[in-house]
Design a protein around this motif. Structure first.
Motif, PDB file in Angstrom:
ATOM      1  N   LEU A  91       0.820  -1.214   0.000  1.00  0.00           N
ATOM      2  CA  LEU A  91       0.000   0.000   0.000  1.00  0.00           C
ATOM      3  C   LEU A  91       0.854   1.264   0.000  1.00  0.00           C
ATOM      4  O   LEU A  91       0.362   2.348  -0.305  1.00  0.00           O
ATOM      5  CB  LEU A  91      -0.930   0.008   1.214  1.00  0.00           C
ATOM      6  N   GLU A  92       2.121   1.115   0.367  1.00  0.00           N
ATOM      7  CA  GLU A  92       3.087   2.213   0.305  1.00  0.00           C
ATOM      8  C   GLU A  92       4.468   1.571   0.192  1.00  0.00           C
ATOM      9  O   GLU A  92       4.607   0.361   0.371  1.00  0.00           O
ATOM     10  CB  GLU A  92       2.992   3.130   1.524  1.00  0.00           C
ATOM     11  N   ASP A  93       5.476   2.362  -0.131  1.00  0.00           N
ATOM     12  CA  ASP A  93       6.825   1.807  -0.220  1.00  0.00           C
ATOM     13  C   ASP A  93       7.130   1.068   1.078  1.00  0.00           C
ATOM     14  O   ASP A  93       6.966   1.625   2.173  1.00  0.00           O
ATOM     15  CB  ASP A  93       7.859   2.907  -0.441  1.00  0.00           C
ATOM     16  N   SER A  94       7.561  -0.184   0.954  1.00  0.00           N
ATOM     17  CA  SER A  94       7.696  -1.040   2.133  1.00  0.00           C
ATOM     18  C   SER A  94       8.958  -1.900   2.069  1.00  0.00           C
ATOM     19  O   SER A  94       9.400  -2.299   0.993  1.00  0.00           O
ATOM     20  CB  SER A  94       6.489  -1.967   2.252  1.00  0.00           C
ATOM     21  N   ILE A  95       9.487  -2.169   3.255  1.00  0.00           N
ATOM     22  CA  ILE A  95      10.599  -3.095   3.430  1.00  0.00           C
ATOM     23  C   ILE A  95      10.155  -4.151   4.438  1.00  0.00           C
ATOM     24  O   ILE A  95       9.677  -3.822   5.533  1.00  0.00           O
ATOM     25  CB  ILE A  95      11.875  -2.394   3.968  1.00  0.00           C
ATOM     26  N   CYS A  96      10.279  -5.417   4.061  1.00  0.00           N
ATOM     27  CA  CYS A  96       9.893  -6.527   4.929  1.00  0.00           C
ATOM     28  C   CYS A  96      11.052  -7.497   5.065  1.00  0.00           C
ATOM     29  O   CYS A  96      11.895  -7.599   4.175  1.00  0.00           O
ATOM     30  CB  CYS A  96       8.699  -7.275   4.331  1.00  0.00           C
ATOM     31  N   LEU A  97      11.060  -8.200   6.174  1.00  0.00           N
ATOM     32  CA  LEU A  97      11.984  -9.317   6.357  1.00  0.00           C
ATOM     33  C   LEU A  97      11.175 -10.596   6.305  1.00  0.00           C
ATOM     34  O   LEU A  97      10.079 -10.684   6.883  1.00  0.00           O
ATOM     35  CB  LEU A  97      12.704  -9.237   7.692  1.00  0.00           C
ATOM     36  N   LEU A  98      11.690 -11.582   5.590  1.00  0.00           N
ATOM     37  CA  LEU A  98      11.131 -12.929   5.584  1.00  0.00           C
ATOM     38  C   LEU A  98      12.137 -13.798   6.316  1.00  0.00           C
ATOM     39  O   LEU A  98      13.271 -13.958   5.864  1.00  0.00           O
ATOM     40  CB  LEU A  98      10.920 -13.414   4.167  1.00  0.00           C
ATOM     41  N   ILE A  99      11.733 -14.306   7.461  1.00  0.00           N
ATOM     42  CA  ILE A  99      12.625 -15.099   8.301  1.00  0.00           C
ATOM     43  C   ILE A  99      12.180 -16.555   8.168  1.00  0.00           C
ATOM     44  O   ILE A  99      11.074 -16.904   8.581  1.00  0.00           O
ATOM     45  CB  ILE A  99      12.572 -14.616   9.753  1.00  0.00           C
TER      46      ILE A  99
END
Length: 101
Positions: A91-99
């Protein structure tokens, strides 16, 4: 040693028209992946066979399965079930971690 992976992804987001995925750390039984999504970009439907946690560190995304959608904002996390088709929409510029693991 300093790692610039997340900053590199942040600098690439404005001109990206697809998800940016980079491995941050890989061990024998686990892996941490950084996922960068520009606003309006979808990580297409897929499934995982490895226990995975999705952690939003910046932004706002929607995790989607066939019968449910979950809105996740900065610092929210979600256990992704194995063998379930899902996608992630930004929905907006995003940074996620996939652990994983």
């Amino acid at each position: 040693m300093k790692d610039n992976t997340i900053n590199e992804i942040l600098s690439q987001l404005p001109s990206s028209n697809k998800p940016i995925i980079k491995v941050l750390k890989k061990g024998t039984d686990s892996k941490t992946i950084v996922l960068g999504l520009k606003e309006g970009i979808t990580l297409k439907e897929h499934k995982t066979n490895i226990p995975t946690t999705l952690l939003v560190i910046k932004g706002n995304v929607v995790y989607k399965e066939k019968y449910r959608e979950i809105n996740l904002e900065s610092f929210d996390s979600l256990e992704i079930p194995t063998d379930v088709i899902h996608s992630v929409y930004s929905l907006e510029d995003s940074i996620c971690l996939l652990i994983q693991g």
